[in-house]
Design a protein around this motif. Structure first.
Motif, PDB file in Angstrom:
ATOM      1  N   VAL A  60      37.884  -2.633 -73.312  1.00  7.45           N
ATOM      2  CA  VAL A  60      39.050  -3.435 -72.941  1.00  7.45           C
ATOM      3  C   VAL A  60      38.910  -4.862 -73.463  1.00  7.45           C
ATOM      4  O   VAL A  60      39.887  -5.455 -73.929  1.00  7.45           O
ATOM      5  CB  VAL A  60      39.287  -3.383 -71.424  1.00  7.45           C
ATOM      6  N   ALA A  61      37.707  -5.414 -73.445  1.00  7.69           N
ATOM      7  CA  ALA A  61      37.502  -6.760 -73.991  1.00  7.69           C
ATOM      8  C   ALA A  61      37.873  -6.794 -75.470  1.00  7.69           C
ATOM      9  O   ALA A  61      38.506  -7.752 -75.931  1.00  7.69           O
ATOM     10  CB  ALA A  61      36.054  -7.208 -73.786  1.00  7.69           C
ATOM     11  N   GLY A  62      37.508  -5.762 -76.212  1.00  5.65           N
ATOM     12  CA  GLY A  62      37.885  -5.693 -77.625  1.00  5.65           C
ATOM     13  C   GLY A  62      39.390  -5.638 -77.819  1.00  5.65           C
ATOM     14  O   GLY A  62      39.946  -6.319 -78.693  1.00  5.65           O
ATOM     15  N   TRP A  63      40.057  -4.831 -76.997  1.00  5.27           N
ATOM     16  CA  TRP A  63      41.510  -4.731 -77.089  1.00  5.27           C
ATOM     17  C   TRP A  63      42.168  -6.069 -76.727  1.00  5.27           C
ATOM     18  O   TRP A  63      43.104  -6.508 -77.401  1.00  5.27           O
ATOM     19  CB  TRP A  63      42.030  -3.616 -76.167  1.00  5.27           C
ATOM     20  N   LEU A  64      41.680  -6.716 -75.662  1.00  2.00           N
ATOM     21  CA  LEU A  64      42.227  -8.012 -75.270  1.00  2.00           C
ATOM     22  C   LEU A  64      42.055  -9.051 -76.368  1.00  2.00           C
ATOM     23  O   LEU A  64      42.982  -9.805 -76.678  1.00  2.00           O
ATOM     24  CB  LEU A  64      41.574  -8.501 -73.977  1.00  2.00           C
ATOM     25  N   ALA A  65      40.880  -9.096 -76.976  1.00  2.21           N
ATOM     26  CA  ALA A  65      40.615 -10.073 -78.037  1.00  2.21           C
ATOM     27  C   ALA A  65      41.620  -9.898 -79.173  1.00  2.21           C
ATOM     28  O   ALA A  65      42.183 -10.891 -79.678  1.00  2.21           O
ATOM     29  CB  ALA A  65      39.189  -9.915 -78.555  1.00  2.21           C
ATOM     30  N   GLU A  66      41.875  -8.679 -79.562  1.00  2.00           N
ATOM     31  CA  GLU A  66      42.822  -8.405 -80.644  1.00  2.00           C
ATOM     32  C   GLU A  66      44.266  -8.708 -80.216  1.00  2.00           C
ATOM     33  O   GLU A  66      45.022  -9.348 -80.937  1.00  2.00           O
ATOM     34  CB  GLU A  66      42.694  -6.938 -81.061  1.00  2.00           C
ATOM     35  N   SER A  67      44.648  -8.256 -79.038  1.00  3.93           N
ATOM     36  CA  SER A  67      46.022  -8.410 -78.567  1.00  3.93           C
ATOM     37  C   SER A  67      46.386  -9.857 -78.269  1.00  3.93           C
ATOM     38  O   SER A  67      47.524 -10.270 -78.504  1.00  3.93           O
ATOM     39  CB  SER A  67      46.240  -7.587 -77.303  1.00  3.93           C
TER      40      SER A  67
END
Length: 161
Positions: A60-67
Motif C-alpha cells: 500500500v505504501a508503494g501504491w500511495l507513493a505513486e498515486s
C-alpha cells in the motif's frame, strides 16, 4: 476502577491518538518508511473504497507513493476519534480499534513550485485496528472508507486517497 487502571487507560488513549497522528503525517509527508514502521509485520491496509488497493503495508505504501505524486501538497485532518479497547476475541487489553473521520485537501504545484488551489478534496472515515507490541502500539489494519470527494471540473483527477 483504580487510579492505576485509569492512568493506564489514559496513557493508551494518548498513545493511540499519537499513532493515528503519525499515520497522517507519514502520508502527508510521503515518508513511506515511517508509514511502514507504524504497522505490525503482518499489518494490512485497504484503500479500495477510494479506488485503491488492499494489501500489506509495504504494498500500500508503494501504491500511495505513486498515486499521491500528482499531489505533493496534502493534509489529512482526522477528527471525531473514537477509541475502543479489547476488540479481538481472547483479548487481554492489548488490542484496540480507533475510528476517525477525515477530510483531506490535496494540491498540485503551480508556477514557481508554489502550491496551487486545492485540486482534490475527499472525506470519509478510517478504521484503525491496533495491537500493543513490545515497541508500543502498532497498526495491524487500516480500512479507508471514502464517503465523498470533490474534484475540479477543469480536469479529471486520478482516483486516490
Amino acid at each position: 476502577m483504580t487510579q492505576r487502571v485509569e492512568l493506564a487507560t489514559v496513557r493508551d488513549r494518548l498513545a493511540l491518538d499519537g499513532l493515528v497522528t503519525e499515520y497522517a503525517v507519514a502520508v502527508d509527508d510521503g515518508d513511506w518508511e515511517a508509514y511502514r514502521a507504524l504497522f505490525t509485520p503482518d499489518g494490512r491496509a485497504d484503500y479500495r473504497s477510494a479506488g485503491g488497493v488492499e494489501g500489506s503495508a509495504g504494498t500500500v505504501a508503494g501504491w500511495l507513493a505513486e498515486s499521491l505524486a500528482a499531489y505533493p501538497v496534502r493534509q489529512h485532518l482526522f477528527v471525531n476519534r473514537r477509541v475502543r479497547f479489547g476488540t479481538w476475541e481472547q483479548d487481554r487489553g492489548d488490542t484496540a480499534r480507533v475510528q476517525a473521520d477525515y477530510v483531506t485537501p490535496m494540491c498540485g504545484t503551480g508556477a514557481g513550485g508554489e502550491p496551487a488551489e486545492p485540486d482534490f478534496v475527499c472525506g470519509g472515515r478510517c478504521v484503525f485496528a491496533a495491537l500493543r507490541t513490545e515497541d508500543g502500539w502498532r497498526l495491524s489494519g487500516v480500512v479507508v472508507r471514502e464517503k465523498w470527494r470533490r474534484v475540479p471540473d477543469r480536469r479529471t483527477a486520478p482516483v486516490i486517497h
